[in-house]
Design a protein around this motif. Structure first.
Motif, mmCIF file in Angstrom:
data_model
loop_
_atom_site.group_PDB
_atom_site.id
_atom_site.type_symbol
_atom_site.label_atom_id
_atom_site.label_comp_id
_atom_site.label_asym_id
_atom_site.label_seq_id
_atom_site.Cartn_x
_atom_site.Cartn_y
_atom_site.Cartn_z
ATOM 1 N N ASP A 269 10.625 4.827 10.374
ATOM 2 C CA ASP A 269 9.380 4.136 10.754
ATOM 3 C C ASP A 269 8.394 4.072 9.593
ATOM 4 O OD1 ASP A 269 10.369 3.779 13.276
ATOM 5 O OD2 ASP A 269 9.376 5.564 14.124
ATOM 6 N N THR A 270 8.436 5.096 8.742
ATOM 7 C CA THR A 270 7.534 5.104 7.581
ATOM 8 C C THR A 270 7.811 3.919 6.667
ATOM 9 O OG1 THR A 270 7.466 7.523 7.656
ATOM 10 C CG2 THR A 270 6.750 6.464 5.615
ATOM 11 N N PHE A 271 9.060 3.632 6.404
ATOM 12 C CA PHE A 271 9.404 2.516 5.529
ATOM 13 C C PHE A 271 9.121 1.175 6.205
ATOM 14 C CE2 PHE A 271 11.636 5.867 3.373
ATOM 15 C CZ PHE A 271 11.507 5.529 2.038
ATOM 16 N N VAL A 272 9.292 1.116 7.489
ATOM 17 C CA VAL A 272 8.964 -0.125 8.201
ATOM 18 C C VAL A 272 7.472 -0.421 8.070
ATOM 19 C CG1 VAL A 272 8.859 -1.231 10.467
ATOM 20 C CG2 VAL A 272 10.882 0.089 9.821
ATOM 21 N N ALA A 273 6.641 0.624 8.331
ATOM 22 C CA ALA A 273 5.191 0.432 8.252
ATOM 23 C C ALA A 273 4.753 0.105 6.823
ATOM 24 C CB ALA A 273 4.487 1.693 8.761
ATOM 25 N N LEU A 274 5.346 0.795 5.840
ATOM 26 C CA LEU A 274 4.954 0.557 4.449
ATOM 27 C C LEU A 274 5.362 -0.848 3.995
ATOM 28 C CD1 LEU A 274 3.756 1.731 1.873
ATOM 29 C CD2 LEU A 274 6.003 2.676 1.313
ATOM 30 N N THR A 275 6.536 -1.280 4.378
ATOM 31 C CA THR A 275 6.988 -2.616 3.998
ATOM 32 C C THR A 275 6.096 -3.683 4.609
ATOM 33 O OG1 THR A 275 9.268 -1.834 3.845
ATOM 34 C CG2 THR A 275 8.941 -4.203 4.042
ATOM 35 N N GLN A 276 5.761 -3.522 5.875
ATOM 36 C CA GLN A 276 4.907 -4.508 6.537
ATOM 37 C C GLN A 276 3.490 -4.498 5.973
ATOM 38 O OE1 GLN A 276 5.395 -3.370 10.654
ATOM 39 N NE2 GLN A 276 7.171 -4.745 10.940
ATOM 40 N N ALA A 277 2.971 -3.296 5.621
ATOM 41 C CA ALA A 277 1.616 -3.224 5.059
ATOM 42 C C ALA A 277 1.547 -3.895 3.688
ATOM 43 C CB ALA A 277 1.184 -1.759 4.960
ATOM 44 N N ALA B 168 13.847 -5.518 12.286
ATOM 45 C CA ALA B 168 15.282 -5.253 12.403
ATOM 46 C C ALA B 168 15.957 -5.272 11.042
ATOM 47 C CB ALA B 168 15.926 -6.293 13.329
ATOM 48 N N MET B 169 15.569 -6.230 10.196
ATOM 49 C CA MET B 169 16.125 -6.293 8.842
ATOM 50 C C MET B 169 15.769 -5.046 8.040
ATOM 51 S SD MET B 169 15.551 -10.206 7.557
ATOM 52 C CE MET B 169 16.308 -11.617 8.389
ATOM 53 N N ILE B 170 14.509 -4.594 8.200
ATOM 54 C CA ILE B 170 14.063 -3.422 7.442
ATOM 55 C C ILE B 170 14.864 -2.193 7.851
ATOM 56 C CG2 ILE B 170 12.100 -1.930 6.917
ATOM 57 C CD1 ILE B 170 10.264 -4.339 7.477
ATOM 58 N N ARG B 171 15.042 -1.996 9.181
ATOM 59 C CA ARG B 171 15.775 -0.821 9.649
ATOM 60 C C ARG B 171 17.248 -0.910 9.251
ATOM 61 N NH1 ARG B 171 12.871 2.376 12.943
ATOM 62 N NH2 ARG B 171 10.984 1.505 13.896
ATOM 63 N N ALA B 172 17.818 -2.110 9.311
ATOM 64 C CA ALA B 172 19.232 -2.266 8.964
ATOM 65 C C ALA B 172 19.464 -2.031 7.476
ATOM 66 C CB ALA B 172 19.713 -3.663 9.359
#
Length: 459
Positions: free
Chosen positions: A212-220, A236-240
């Motif tokens: 979740d940390t990388f998802v939030a950082l990528t989106q920010a 979904a792409m970020i988690r995959a």
């Protein structure tokens, strides 16, 4: 140099002031006289005096060499910035054989840039200075590439001039941000080139952080680029991508667009905006630059350049170095012919019979007579000037400096070495000294009366 910008004129004037501050007042009688004749306020006359002294002593030429060296140094640093930026992009993406860790790539592209940008901001906020090392490197390279020993006096004068209005921070800031802008632009161009010609897969990896940390950082990080049209990978792409590089064209394009957008928004645009800010402050401050006439070096010139009463007489000692007669004579708006003698005794009948149109300026045997004639020649320079000299006297520095100054204020000049009075003979060795001294001045001379040349302009 013929035409100087206002900044270059201020720069030369400050250089002359510093030179006189450390080495003593220059031999400036002729410079002061010409500055008084040019008129204007004190600042204008100080500039005119400094320009004449700089032209005479080679500082104007050294300034041209320094500017040429500065351009070469700037070009070398720009090329280094372009190569460095390209190196950052290649190091971030690699050769395409292995998946690209997006956050390692982002750190490679933006890490050093953002650290130095933060240090610049802190230095500007707390110390008021920044980029001193890069500025010193540029000044050092400029001086070395100028290949002129006199150019060493220019850099300290420029720094002192700019520090009075705190312009050095904006000048160096423009240099720093401009070079980083080139580096980031080079990195961005190579980034797009590599992505257009190679297939890259993107992943992110972690051991101790949650996905979740990388998802939030990528989106920010992608929020601002998304506002100007850059695509953002879906959740979904970020988690995959945390497991392996997705072999899907849409995923590769989304990650590539995200990486390019982040580099553009957080790497290139801040440098561009700060470079424009520094350029605006630099132009604004440069327009406000002026001489500080309260400085001791300038305030002491007030009486010499704007005297309350005109004082005649030569008060300066003879110069240590003779300055050749060249350059200035070709630009004079001159007319007529003049004959003048220097320190003749009563054994020479004077003046000789002069042809029509030739005027006698008398015998210069006092400070007052010399200064009066020089002031007249400054206003009304003759087309031709003959200077009669007594070769029985030694050609001392004072007499030669006077001859050179007279000649510089005429269209064309000649020295007339008078024959010995009846019953006397000239000393051959002393006559040879006169010949050598006049040759050093590059002033034509003869033993015969140049009256025909004075009248017609030829022999």
């Amino acid at each position: 140099m013929t035409d100087l910008t206002p900044l270059q004129q201020l720069w030369l004037t400050e250089t002359v002031r510093l030179r006189e501050e450390h080495a003593g007042t220059l031999e400036d009688q002729e410079a002061n006289r010409l500055a008084r004749h040019a008129g204007g306020d004190l600042a204008t006359r100080v500039h005119a005096r400094a320009r004449w002294l700089a032209d005479r002593d080679g500082l104007s030429e050294a300034l041209g060499h320094w500017l040429q060296g500065a351009r070469l140094a700037l070009l070398a640093m720009a090329l280094l910035a372009i190569i460095s930026g390209a190196g950052l992009a290649f190091a971030a993406l690699g050769d395409g054989q292995l998946p690209v860790n997006v956050f390692w790539a982002l750190g490679s592209l933006l890490g050093l840039n953002l650290i130095l940008l933060l240090s610049w901001a802190l230095g500007l906020l707390f110390a008021g200075e920044h980029g001193a090392s890069l500025g010193r490197l540029w000044l050092w390279l400029s001086e070395k590439l100028a290949r002129d020993a006199k150019a060493a006096q220019l850099a300290p004068a420029l720094l002192l001039l700019l520090q009075r209005k705190k312009l050095n921070r904006w000048a160096i800031g423009l240099l720093v941000h401009g070079l980083w802008l080139l580096a980031m632009l080079s990195a961005l161009v190579l980034l797009l080139t590599l992505m257009a010609t190679r297939r890259y897969g993107f992943v992110w990896e972690t051991t101790i952080l949650r996905g979740d940390t990388f998802v939030a950082l990528t989106q920010a990080l992608g929020a601002l680029p998304a506002l100007i049209g850059f695509s953002l990978p879906s959740e979904a792409m970020i988690r995959a991508s945390g497991d392996s590089a997705l072999n899907i064209e849409n995923a590769r394009q989304a990650w590539a667009a995200w990486l390019v957008g982040v580099v553009l928004v957080y790497g290139l645009l801040p440098r561009l905006l700060l470079a424009l800010l520094c350029l605006w402050r630099w132009k604004r401050g440069r327009a406000a630059l002026s001489l500080d006439l309260n400085l001791p070096g300038y305030s002491q010139l007030r009486e010499a350049l704007m005297p309350s009463s005109e004082r005649l007489g030569v008060k300066d000692a003879a110069p240590q170095q003779l300055h050749r007669v060249e350059g200035a004579t070709g630009t004079l708006d001159s007319d007529g012919a003049l004959l003048v003698a220097i320190e003749l005794d009563d054994q020479y009948p004077w003046p000789p019979q002069l042809p029509h149109g030739v005027k006698d300026a008398g015998i210069l045997d006092s400070r007052e007579s010399r200064q009066k004639l020089l002031e007249q020649m400054t206003r009304f320079p003759p087309a031709r000037l003959a200077i009669a000299c007594d070769p029985r006297r030694s050609p001392d520095r004072g007499s030669l400096a006077l001859i050179a100054e007279l000649a510089r204020n005429a269209g064309a000049s000649r020295a007339w070495l008078l024959p010995a009075p009846p019953g006397q003979a000239l000393d051959a060795e002393r006559l040879g000294d006169w010949h050598a001294a006049l040759q050093q001045l590059e002033l034509p001379f003869s033993d015969g009366a140049p009256l025909s040349w004075l009248e017609t302009g030829h022999d």
